[in-house]
Design an enzyme around this catalytic site. Structure first.
Site, PDB file in Angstrom:
ATOM      1  N   ARG A  38      33.531  27.010 -27.505  1.00  0.00           N
ATOM      2  CA  ARG A  38      32.635  26.498 -26.463  1.00  0.00           C
ATOM      3  C   ARG A  38      31.555  27.506 -26.098  1.00  0.00           C
ATOM      4  O   ARG A  38      30.432  27.122 -25.752  1.00  0.00           O
ATOM      5  CB  ARG A  38      33.444  26.082 -25.234  1.00  0.00           C
ATOM      6  N   GLY A 357      38.307  15.710 -28.800  1.00  0.00           N
ATOM      7  CA  GLY A 357      39.764  15.625 -28.700  1.00  0.00           C
ATOM      8  C   GLY A 357      40.504  16.227 -29.882  1.00  0.00           C
ATOM      9  O   GLY A 357      40.061  17.190 -30.505  1.00  0.00           O
ATOM     10  N   GLY A 380      37.020  13.341 -22.807  1.00  0.00           N
ATOM     11  CA  GLY A 380      36.773  12.154 -21.996  1.00  0.00           C
ATOM     12  C   GLY A 380      35.307  11.760 -21.975  1.00  0.00           C
ATOM     13  O   GLY A 380      34.966  10.570 -21.964  1.00  0.00           O
TER      14      GLY A 380
END
Length: 402
Positions: A38, A357, A380
């Protein structure tokens, strides 16, 4: 959806630019970042702003500290890792709002970066508290959201802040997310194949419904395949399924037929008579076609299904994959998932999109991460966007025509 302005569209030189990044990274037992994916994903926007002569202030959350100051969830390790990746010092603020933070921002030199402490140390972050959002906004002349993973949350640092900053745009990461999950699935290179796995039909049915309007073929795996099997009158033994969603599954199958979308379900299944997820072990393993006997449960797609799915993927112009084909965390149940990952990676002529995911874990573990077109950073958020839902962290930003 109107086109969102990006950091390319605004002047940032000599400006205080607050960037909402997603540094919700895992830490090892020594408190060091164990997976910097990330942080790496945020680098293009950060380096662009630094090179453009902005004062770069970064805001993020890490974990769920529940509105309490908790050193376990400090972003300091992320600051240290970011400094390594940028090869330059990264200043760290011990808080994210207040006089000390405002002073740190004011003393920040052009072309320098400051990471604020975890915004979720304040409960007002997740409740989108107006005063907290105002305090964050007071640190910025320009606001940039580049945290796609939290864009589906209307939090103070993702949505509320935009009320208090005149210029609000997205970074390069969100720009790419919107392009691949939006534009390249709305007007895909055909044939367009969607691979959907995971446990529950209930969690993916809205995505299925939406993608049936766009896709040429759907390939179904994971435990939700057993709910579709029940809908087709096939017994599933002790397999994880949702009997209360049988009618929902039947309606999806009916819509696929009406839309002339190929809706492929497993033709064979790997089953076991004992599964212990905690110890990552299974008992007896068999491959079966048709009904699964009582006392046995499905844990992966079988070899015939794997080959069928591989052929479909090989002929595709666009591939979107979300969700594993089985319990891929256990070696004996992982062959189907990794075979799909290999198939997606092997088709270098296709636009391949990994929709967040567990699919991301699978594509990386299989060594195919560098072979696909795009890996979404959202879980999500990816599903919500594919469903056609508005993302508060995106809709709050300035558009080209605004």
């Amino acid at each position: 959806m109107a086109k969102i302005k990006t950091i390319r569209d605004v002047e940032v030189r000599d400006k205080r630019v607050l960037v909402r990044v997603d540094f919700n990274v895992p830490l090892d037992e020594n408190g060091k970042v164990s997976d910097n994916t990330r942080i790496i994903s945020a680098l293009p926007s950060i380096t662009y702003l630094l090179d453009a002569g902005a004062k770069v202030i970064l805001a993020s959350h890490l974990g769920r500290p529940k509105g309490q100051m908790n050193p376990e969830f400090s972003l300091k390790p992320a600051a240290e890792e970011l400094a390594v990746q940028l090869d330059k010092p990264v200043q760290f603020a011990e808080d994210c709002v207040g006089p000390d933070v405002e002073a740190a921002v004011n003393f920040l030199q052009l072309g320098s970066v400051l990471l604020l402490e975890n915004v979720r140390f304040y409960s007002e972050e997740t409740s989108n508290g107006r005063e907290f959002a105002r305090q964050l906004g007071a640190l910025a002349d320009v606001y940039v959201n580049d945290a796609f993973g939290t864009a589906h949350r209307a939090h103070a640092s993702t949505a509320g802040i935009t009320e208090f900053v005149d210029t609000c745009v997205c970074g390069f990461l969100i720009e790419r997310e919107l392009a691949f999950l939006g534009e390249k699935t709305s007007d895909p290179v055909r044939p367009f194949t969607v691979i959907l796995g995971g446990a529950k039909v209930s969690e993916k049915i809205n995505v299925i419904d939406r993608l049936l309007e766009k896709a040429d073929t759907l390939l179904i795996g994971g435990a939700m395949a057993y709910t579709f099997a029940l809908a087709n009158g096939i017994r599933v033994g002790d397999s994880l399924s949702e009997p209360d969603k049988i009618q929902v599954a039947r309606e999806a199958l009916k819509k696929a037929k009406e839309k002339q979308v190929r809706f492929l379900l497993p033709v064979d299944t790997v089953i076991t008579n004992s599964l212990d997820f905690g110890s990552r072990s299974v008992g007896g393993i068999e491959v079966i076609e048709g009904d699964i006997p009582d006392g046995w449960e499905g844990v992966d797609i079988g070899p015939k299904t794997t080959e069928l799915y591989r052929q479909v993927v090989a002929e595709s112009g666009t591939v979107l994959w979300n969700g594993p084909m089985g319990v891929f965390e256990i070696d004996d149940c992982a062959k189907g998932t990794f075979a799909v990952a290999d198939a997606v990676g092997a088709n270098q002529n296709a636009i391949s999109i990994i929709g967040g995911g567990d699919s991301v874990k699978a594509i990386k573990s299989s060594g195919n991460a560098e072979k696909v077109s795009f890996i979404s950073t959202g879980g999500g958020a990816s599903l919500n966007f594919l469903e056609g839902k508005e993302l508060p962290g995106v809709t709050a930003l300035d558009t080209i025509d605004s």
